[in-house]
Design a protein around this motif. Structure first.
Motif, mmCIF file in Angstrom:
data_model
loop_
_atom_site.group_PDB
_atom_site.id
_atom_site.type_symbol
_atom_site.label_atom_id
_atom_site.label_comp_id
_atom_site.label_asym_id
_atom_site.label_seq_id
_atom_site.Cartn_x
_atom_site.Cartn_y
_atom_site.Cartn_z
ATOM 1 N N ALA A 61 0.837 -1.195 0.000
ATOM 2 C CA ALA A 61 0.000 0.000 0.000
ATOM 3 C C ALA A 61 0.874 1.248 0.000
ATOM 4 C CB ALA A 61 -0.923 0.003 1.216
ATOM 5 N N ARG A 62 0.541 2.161 -0.895
ATOM 6 C CA ARG A 62 1.178 3.477 -0.904
ATOM 7 C C ARG A 62 0.121 4.507 -0.520
ATOM 8 N NH1 ARG A 62 4.141 5.290 -5.909
ATOM 9 N NH2 ARG A 62 2.361 4.482 -7.118
ATOM 10 N N LEU A 63 0.483 5.394 0.412
ATOM 11 C CA LEU A 63 -0.460 6.350 0.963
ATOM 12 C C LEU A 63 -0.719 7.487 -0.015
ATOM 13 C CD1 LEU A 63 -2.191 7.270 3.326
ATOM 14 C CD2 LEU A 63 -0.182 8.362 4.311
ATOM 15 N N LEU A 64 -1.999 7.762 -0.239
ATOM 16 C CA LEU A 64 -2.435 8.800 -1.172
ATOM 17 C C LEU A 64 -3.132 9.903 -0.392
ATOM 18 C CD1 LEU A 64 -3.136 9.746 -4.152
ATOM 19 C CD2 LEU A 64 -5.208 8.373 -3.905
ATOM 20 N N LYS A 65 -2.833 11.178 -0.723
ATOM 21 C CA LYS A 65 -3.488 12.319 -0.094
ATOM 22 C C LYS A 65 -3.991 13.275 -1.174
ATOM 23 C CE LYS A 65 -0.853 12.194 4.230
ATOM 24 N NZ LYS A 65 -0.027 12.958 5.195
ATOM 25 N N ILE A 66 -5.242 13.720 -1.001
ATOM 26 C CA ILE A 66 -5.859 14.631 -1.962
ATOM 27 C C ILE A 66 -6.151 15.952 -1.249
ATOM 28 C CG2 ILE A 66 -7.817 15.023 -3.495
ATOM 29 C CD1 ILE A 66 -8.100 12.026 -3.785
ATOM 30 N N TYR A 67 -5.666 17.060 -1.856
ATOM 31 C CA TYR A 67 -5.861 18.391 -1.299
ATOM 32 C C TYR A 67 -6.843 19.176 -2.168
ATOM 33 C CZ TYR A 67 -1.450 16.963 0.878
ATOM 34 O OH TYR A 67 -0.478 16.268 1.534
ATOM 35 N N SER A 68 -7.058 20.425 -1.804
ATOM 36 C CA SER A 68 -7.968 21.259 -2.580
ATOM 37 C C SER A 68 -7.415 21.562 -3.965
ATOM 38 C CB SER A 68 -8.235 22.573 -1.835
ATOM 39 O OG SER A 68 -7.011 23.278 -1.625
ATOM 40 N N ASP A 69 -6.092 21.530 -4.117
ATOM 41 C CA ASP A 69 -5.486 21.920 -5.394
ATOM 42 C C ASP A 69 -4.604 20.836 -6.005
ATOM 43 O OD1 ASP A 69 -3.599 21.963 -3.435
ATOM 44 O OD2 ASP A 69 -2.758 23.935 -3.939
ATOM 45 N N GLY A 70 -4.749 19.597 -5.566
ATOM 46 C CA GLY A 70 -3.941 18.534 -6.157
ATOM 47 C C GLY A 70 -3.877 17.312 -5.261
ATOM 48 N N TRP A 71 -2.975 16.386 -5.603
ATOM 49 C CA TRP A 71 -2.816 15.171 -4.824
ATOM 50 C C TRP A 71 -1.355 14.733 -4.873
ATOM 51 C CZ3 TRP A 71 -1.033 10.764 -7.346
ATOM 52 C CH2 TRP A 71 -1.092 10.789 -8.744
ATOM 53 N N GLU A 72 -1.002 13.838 -3.959
ATOM 54 C CA GLU A 72 0.361 13.323 -3.927
ATOM 55 C C GLU A 72 0.389 11.964 -3.252
ATOM 56 O OE1 GLU A 72 3.084 15.444 -1.478
ATOM 57 O OE2 GLU A 72 1.672 15.685 0.201
ATOM 58 N N VAL A 73 1.418 11.194 -3.568
ATOM 59 C CA VAL A 73 1.704 9.935 -2.894
ATOM 60 C C VAL A 73 2.838 10.206 -1.920
ATOM 61 C CG1 VAL A 73 2.456 7.548 -3.152
ATOM 62 C CG2 VAL A 73 0.945 8.569 -4.862
ATOM 63 N N THR A 74 2.605 9.931 -0.629
ATOM 64 C CA THR A 74 3.570 10.303 0.398
ATOM 65 C C THR A 74 4.178 9.067 1.062
ATOM 66 O OG1 THR A 74 1.864 10.402 2.117
ATOM 67 C CG2 THR A 74 2.261 12.403 0.856
ATOM 68 N N GLY A 75 5.399 9.240 1.518
ATOM 69 C CA GLY A 75 6.060 8.185 2.269
ATOM 70 C C GLY A 75 6.407 6.970 1.429
ATOM 71 N N PRO A 134 -12.552 9.362 -7.834
ATOM 72 C CA PRO A 134 -11.371 8.504 -7.704
ATOM 73 C C PRO A 134 -10.577 8.350 -9.000
ATOM 74 C CG PRO A 134 -13.353 7.171 -7.799
ATOM 75 C CD PRO A 134 -13.811 8.598 -7.746
ATOM 76 N N THR A 135 -11.184 8.685 -10.122
ATOM 77 C CA THR A 135 -10.480 8.568 -11.395
ATOM 78 C C THR A 135 -9.498 9.716 -11.588
ATOM 79 O OG1 THR A 135 -12.367 7.418 -12.384
ATOM 80 C CG2 THR A 135 -10.751 8.384 -13.894
ATOM 81 N N ASN A 136 -9.988 10.940 -11.365
ATOM 82 C CA ASN A 136 -9.140 12.126 -11.546
ATOM 83 C C ASN A 136 -8.464 12.575 -10.267
ATOM 84 O OD1 ASN A 136 -9.853 12.460 -14.345
ATOM 85 N ND2 ASN A 136 -11.848 13.217 -13.654
ATOM 86 N N LEU A 137 -8.770 11.895 -9.164
ATOM 87 C CA LEU A 137 -8.154 12.182 -7.866
ATOM 88 C C LEU A 137 -8.331 13.642 -7.473
ATOM 89 C CD1 LEU A 137 -4.859 10.085 -8.087
ATOM 90 C CD2 LEU A 137 -7.025 9.485 -6.999
ATOM 91 N N ASN A 138 -9.577 14.083 -7.443
ATOM 92 C CA ASN A 138 -9.883 15.421 -6.948
ATOM 93 C C ASN A 138 -11.171 15.371 -6.145
ATOM 94 O OD1 ASN A 138 -12.161 15.747 -8.802
ATOM 95 N ND2 ASN A 138 -10.611 16.034 -10.391
ATOM 96 N N CYS A 139 -11.337 16.363 -5.269
ATOM 97 C CA CYS A 139 -12.502 16.412 -4.388
ATOM 98 C C CYS A 139 -13.085 17.816 -4.358
ATOM 99 C CB CYS A 139 -12.123 16.001 -2.963
ATOM 100 S SG CYS A 139 -11.564 14.284 -2.806
ATOM 101 N N THR A 140 -14.391 17.883 -4.166
ATOM 102 C CA THR A 140 -15.096 19.143 -3.991
ATOM 103 C C THR A 140 -15.640 19.189 -2.570
ATOM 104 O OG1 THR A 140 -15.748 19.166 -6.322
ATOM 105 C CG2 THR A 140 -16.959 20.605 -4.822
ATOM 106 N N GLN A 141 -15.417 20.320 -1.926
ATOM 107 C CA GLN A 141 -15.862 20.472 -0.540
ATOM 108 C C GLN A 141 -17.218 21.170 -0.500
ATOM 109 O OE1 GLN A 141 -13.508 23.085 1.968
ATOM 110 N NE2 GLN A 141 -13.783 21.728 3.708
ATOM 111 N N TYR A 142 -18.138 20.646 0.317
ATOM 112 C CA TYR A 142 -19.441 21.256 0.477
ATOM 113 C C TYR A 142 -19.325 22.529 1.320
ATOM 114 C CZ TYR A 142 -21.126 16.681 -1.091
ATOM 115 O OH TYR A 142 -21.348 15.534 -1.800
ATOM 116 N N GLU A 143 -20.194 23.500 1.052
ATOM 117 C CA GLU A 143 -20.151 24.759 1.797
ATOM 118 C C GLU A 143 -20.466 24.539 3.278
ATOM 119 O OE1 GLU A 143 -22.729 27.578 0.033
ATOM 120 O OE2 GLU A 143 -21.550 27.774 -1.821
ATOM 121 N N SER A 144 -21.280 23.536 3.581
ATOM 122 C CA SER A 144 -21.642 23.277 4.976
ATOM 123 C C SER A 144 -20.458 22.859 5.824
ATOM 124 C CB SER A 144 -22.722 22.188 5.032
ATOM 125 O OG SER A 144 -22.238 20.996 4.417
#
Length: 342
Positions: A152-166, A234-244
């Protein structure tokens, strides 16, 4: 299929299987001509074996009699020969299970021991607000129940991109069958994943499988997120945050001086609170004055009434203070003195 030991014995014991076997071979031959490959042969053979056992159950003598004196029935002999795909020619059928030859493995001995698993490529998600995201069943081919391993390689997704860490984590996989296995993420990996996650929209893993702990398959993507706050692809590895669930980090260089409109609001609130406080104080003073005026009009006309009042006042501990009213004064520890007449 004509050389399959179980079908040969089945045709001897259950005559109806002669016609069924011939029909199955004809259908399989037609499938091979149409498709151009022999992948249907295994399914046809399995169907014929299952049909043989169903037909054999109808004959009571097959379930009660045997060909030897060791108590084994004819049905038992059929079951012992009922191995998947006749062990692919790479093993021996023993009591219904394949004993694979050296260099081969799997339920049907169809896989070489050094073969690399082939994962079914794809992406999937796991919602942490719905369930615990620590066990993942992955599908593919060539999974061996020998030294099956997950990576397993750890994946992190941010508001402006993603990266594989460690670095990658390697841990044992749980074998399910030749086509499925389970990767259960260790606690140490989950703790690291959860650390410093304030600005992370989603996390996940890139999972791969190995039969020897060295040569790993292609990867499949797992994205883990809270669906009450985010919507992730999960395909494009991006997320949208809800206003709530919106949050805005406060920069350390941001001025802490309040704005003019904030000061105005504070003044209004202060004025309201101060006004209410003044009203409460005025009401309290009026009540005290009214009580004092009522007390001053009380007549102590008799000696007994006087002493009753004195006794009442003496029952309370007022510290070192003198207790005085328009009619009587009592100094702590002294005899009460009558100060007036009605």
């Amino acid at each position: 299929m004509n050389n399959n030991p179980m079908l040969i014995k089945c045709k001897d014991l259950v005559p109806v299987m002669n016609d069924a076997t011939a029909e199955g071979i004809d259908e399989c031959t037609n499938d091979i001509k149409i498709s151009g490959h022999a992948e249907f042969m295994g399914n046809t053979l399995k169907a014929l074996q299952e049909n043989c056992l169903v037909e054999a159950e109808r004959f009571e003598n097959l379930t009660t009699q045997g060909s030897s004196s060791n108590g084994t029935t004819l049905m038992d002999e059929l079951l012992e020969l009922n191995c998947p795909n006749n062990c692919s020619g790479n093993g021996t059928c023993v009591s219904g299970s394949c004993a694979c030859h050296v260099g081969f493995s799997g339920e049907s001995c169809a896989l070489k021991s050094d073969s690399v698993p082939v994962m079914i490529s794809g992406q999937t998600t796991c919602l942490v607000d719905k369930k615990s995201c620590n066990k993942f069943v992955v599908s593919g081919n060539n999974f061996l129940n020998i030294n099956l391993t997950c990576q397993a390689r750890l994946l992190k997704i941010y508001s402006d991109g993603w990266e594989v860490t460690g670095s990658a984590f390697i841990f044992p996989a749980r074998y399910l069958n030749d086509f499925n296995c389970a990767c259960i993420i260790p606690d140490s990996v989950r703790r690291r994943r959860a650390a410093n996650s304030d600005q992370i929209f989603a996390e996940g893993y890139l999972l791969s499988i190995s039969n020897d702990g060295i040569n790993f398959s292609n990867e499949t993507t797992i994205v883990i997120y809270d669906s009450t706050c985010y919507d992730c692809d999960p395909t494009n590895l991006n997320c949208t945050q809800y206003e709530s669930c919106d949050w805005t980090p406060v920069a350390t260089t941001q001025s802490t001086i309040p704005k003019e409109e904030d000061l105005t609001l504070f003044k209004i609130i202060g004025g309201v609170v101060g006004g209410v406080g003044c009203i409460l104080i005025a009401v309290l003073i009026i009540c005290l004055c009214y009580k004092s005026h009522t007390t001053s009009k009380t007549d102590v006309d008799t000696h007994s009434t006087y002493f009753t009042s004195v006794k009442y006042l003496q029952e309370y501990d007022y510290g070192d203070m003198d207790i005085c009213s328009p009619r009587v004064c009592i100094q702590k520890g002294s005899v009460p003195t009558f100060t007036g007449h009605a």
